[in-house]
Scaffold this motif. Structure first.
Motif, mmCIF file in Angstrom:
data_model
loop_
_atom_site.group_PDB
_atom_site.id
_atom_site.type_symbol
_atom_site.label_atom_id
_atom_site.label_comp_id
_atom_site.label_asym_id
_atom_site.label_seq_id
_atom_site.Cartn_x
_atom_site.Cartn_y
_atom_site.Cartn_z
ATOM 1 N N ASP A 126 46.159 -32.910 -42.816
ATOM 2 C CA ASP A 126 47.485 -32.535 -43.348
ATOM 3 C C ASP A 126 47.292 -31.648 -44.589
ATOM 4 N N THR A 165 50.079 -29.720 -40.078
ATOM 5 C CA THR A 165 48.970 -30.598 -39.692
ATOM 6 C C THR A 165 48.073 -29.866 -38.694
ATOM 7 N N LYS A 210 42.161 -39.206 -40.411
ATOM 8 C CA LYS A 210 43.178 -38.310 -40.989
ATOM 9 C C LYS A 210 42.865 -38.042 -42.462
ATOM 10 N N ILE A 244 44.336 -35.949 -45.896
ATOM 11 C CA ILE A 244 45.522 -35.300 -46.475
ATOM 12 C C ILE A 244 45.115 -34.546 -47.738
#
Length: 550
Positions: free
Chosen positions: A10, A16, A46, A48
């Protein structure tokens, strides 16, 4: 999601990306270190990023670099963003023998001197979106320095002309390579402000001050720079909100302080001042602006000083503002020796201002007094304007106490009043009586000094070669007689106290002395005329004799 894309990334909450963990981590030390430190599962990962420089668009360029084994087109339009992204992602390791992204972008930026004007402007605009990353990596400063170097080079190699154009529109690649040098020397003409619109369209207020700092460092024309700042303020105000206008104004004031004040227009400073007062800029910027105006107060006009008082004030004009100007003007005397002519110009300006504000019925006595006392006595050759201003003020403010009247009237140097003003003062019932006496005494001293000079002339015996000077002195004696008669006649018009009566008698006696001196002067003129005639006669006789034979 493709099975090979095992990492979700992200970017700043804007977009994304699904990428292959091994590919991205092999080039990006930041990603690799995250997985080394992580002890969690290695699937459905994931990451960010909240502050990725350049946003999703720049990250897409980075991922393309990784997927193409370090092969990517780097140009002036992408170099600043990729350079900052490479710093952020720690892409400083060589993979498969090819240069890493940081090295490639650094090499491209090192060739900034060969970039065109349009490429340089684009790079500078991109850098603004990368702050503070671009500041910490030095790319922003490099772009700014290169831009200012172009301006300096252009101003030194090309004269100005009335047409408006930029280097690229003239077919010039404005850089320091040999081809550009020849183009610049080929005679293309452009005005000194050709670059104003280009920079106004891309520079935010935050970068304006950085530009001015570079300009000062490179010793670019401060006069042109100040005009750019005023142009920037005017142009950006068109679509700006109130808060944006205040930010722009504060930036302009801060930047003007860096320049040589002799290159800044006094009229333009007053224009900025009126804007600043309406926008309620911070006091530190207002004080800096007042200081700049004060440093060149001798260039101001009366209309400049007639600034309306702040909202809610009970007087017509902002007297406090003018007092601040005078304070800063005199403060400059500590750092530099103010020429007498400059000081006297300011005195004439302030005297005119005092006379203009004197009729204001709401102007307090202590403020009026502060204006009169703001400048030293040496700044004024004559107090006539001050006398007339005080006369107006006393007429409008008839309810002043005796103490206030005395304080105001005491500000006049009666030795620097003309005969006409003294004549008026002796009949002016708005002034306390003792000041009329003071004026007559000052005139008496002037007469005595003149009489002393006349006595010296009486003892002086000029040579026969100076008949014209003698006649001139005779005329001076007549002027003194008229002057003495004019002053002495005031004794018949004033009947204030016994001291004035004595003074009148004394002045009448002095008048007779002047008449006697005039008689002596006439006698001296007659004698000198005879001497001159006799001498000329002897010289004529000598010339008529024959020369002796040798």
């Amino acid at each position: 999601m493709d099975a090979s894309c095992d990492l979700e990334l992200d970017v700043n909450g804007e977009q994304t990306f699904f990428i292959h963990k091994n590919i991205i981590s092999s080039y990006c030390g930041r990603i690799r270190n995250l997985f080394i430190k992580s002890k969690g599962p290695t699937t459905n990962l994931k990451v960010i990023f909240h502050d990725f420089p350049g946003g999703p668009e720049t990250f897409e360029l980075v991922s393309r670099f990784c997927y193409k084994d370090g092969n990517i087109d780097i140009n002036p339009y992408t170099a600043p963003r990729l350079f900052c992204a490479a710093h952020y992602m720690e892409m400083n390791e060589t993979i498969s023998g090819s240069q890493n992204l940081l090295e490639q972008t650094k090499k491209s930026i090192d060739e900034i001197k060969f970039w065109s004007w349009a490429e340089l402007l684009s790079a500078l605009k991109n850098c603004q979106d990368l702050v503070p990353i671009s500041s910490s990596t030095g790319i922003l400063q490099k772009c700014m320095d290169s831009l200012v170097a172009r301006l300096v080079y252009a101003s030194e190699t090309s004269p100005s002309c009335p047409s408006s154009s930029s280097p690229d529109s003239l077919g010039i690649r404005l850089s320091t390579d040999s081809k550009s040098t020849e183009s610049l020397k080929s005679g293309f003409l452009r005005p000194t402000n050709w670059w104003f619109e280009d920079l106004v369209s891309i520079l935010t207020p935050n970068l304006v001050k950085l530009l001015v700092k570079s300009i000062v460092l490179y010793k670019f024309d401060n006069g042109v720079t100040s005009r750019f700042l005023f142009y920037y303020q005017k142009s950006r105000f068109i679509n700006a909100t109130s808060d944006e206008k205040r930010e722009i104004t504060e930036t302009i004031i801060d930047s003007l302080c860096l320049l040589d004040q002799n290159a800044v227009s006094c009229k333009s400073l007053f224009g900025i001042l009126r804007v600043a007062m309406n926008l309620n800029v911070k006091n530190i910027y207002k004080n800096n602006l007042e200081c700049m105006i004060g440093s060149q107060l001798d260039q101001a006009t009366l209309d400049n000083l007639l600034v309306s008082s702040p909202y809610g004030s009970n007087y017509l004009y902002d007297v406090n503002l003018v007092l601040q100007f005078v304070k800063y003007f005199l403060a400059g005397k500590i750092a530099r020796e103010i020429p007498a002519s400059e000081l006297k110009r300011v005195a004439r300006l302030i005297d005119s201002y005092i006379k203009e504000v004197a009729p204001d019925p709401r102007l307090k006595a202590y403020k009026f007094l502060a204006l009169v006392k703001a400048l030293p006595d040496s700044a004024r050759d004559s107090y006539d304007e001050i006398y007339h201003a005080i006369d107006i003020y006393l007429q409008v403010h008839s309810g002043l106490s005796d103490e206030e009247k005395t304080s105001i009237c005491s500000c006049i140097n009666y030795d620097k009043l003309s005969t006409e003003c003294c004549n008026h003062l002796t009949q002016n019932d708005k002034f306390p009586s003792r000041f009329a006496t003071l004026a007559l005494k000052s005139q008496q001293v002037k007469l005595e000094n003149l009489f002393s000079g006349m006595d010296l002339q009486k003892r002086y015996h000029p040579s026969p070669h100076e008949p014209m000077e003698t006649r001139t002195k005779g005329e001076k004696h007549k002027q003194v007689v008229l002057y003495a008669q004019q002053v002495a006649s005031q004794g018949t018009k004033v009947d204030i106290v016994k001291e004035n009566e004595k003074m009148r008698a004394h002045l009448e006696g002095m008048q007779w002395r002047v008449i006697e001196l005039e008689k002596v002067c006439r006698k001296m003129q007659t004698q000198m005329a005879k001497m001159l005639k006799s001498r000329l006669s002897r010289q004529s006789s000598a010339k008529s004799l024959p020369r002796l034979c040798s």
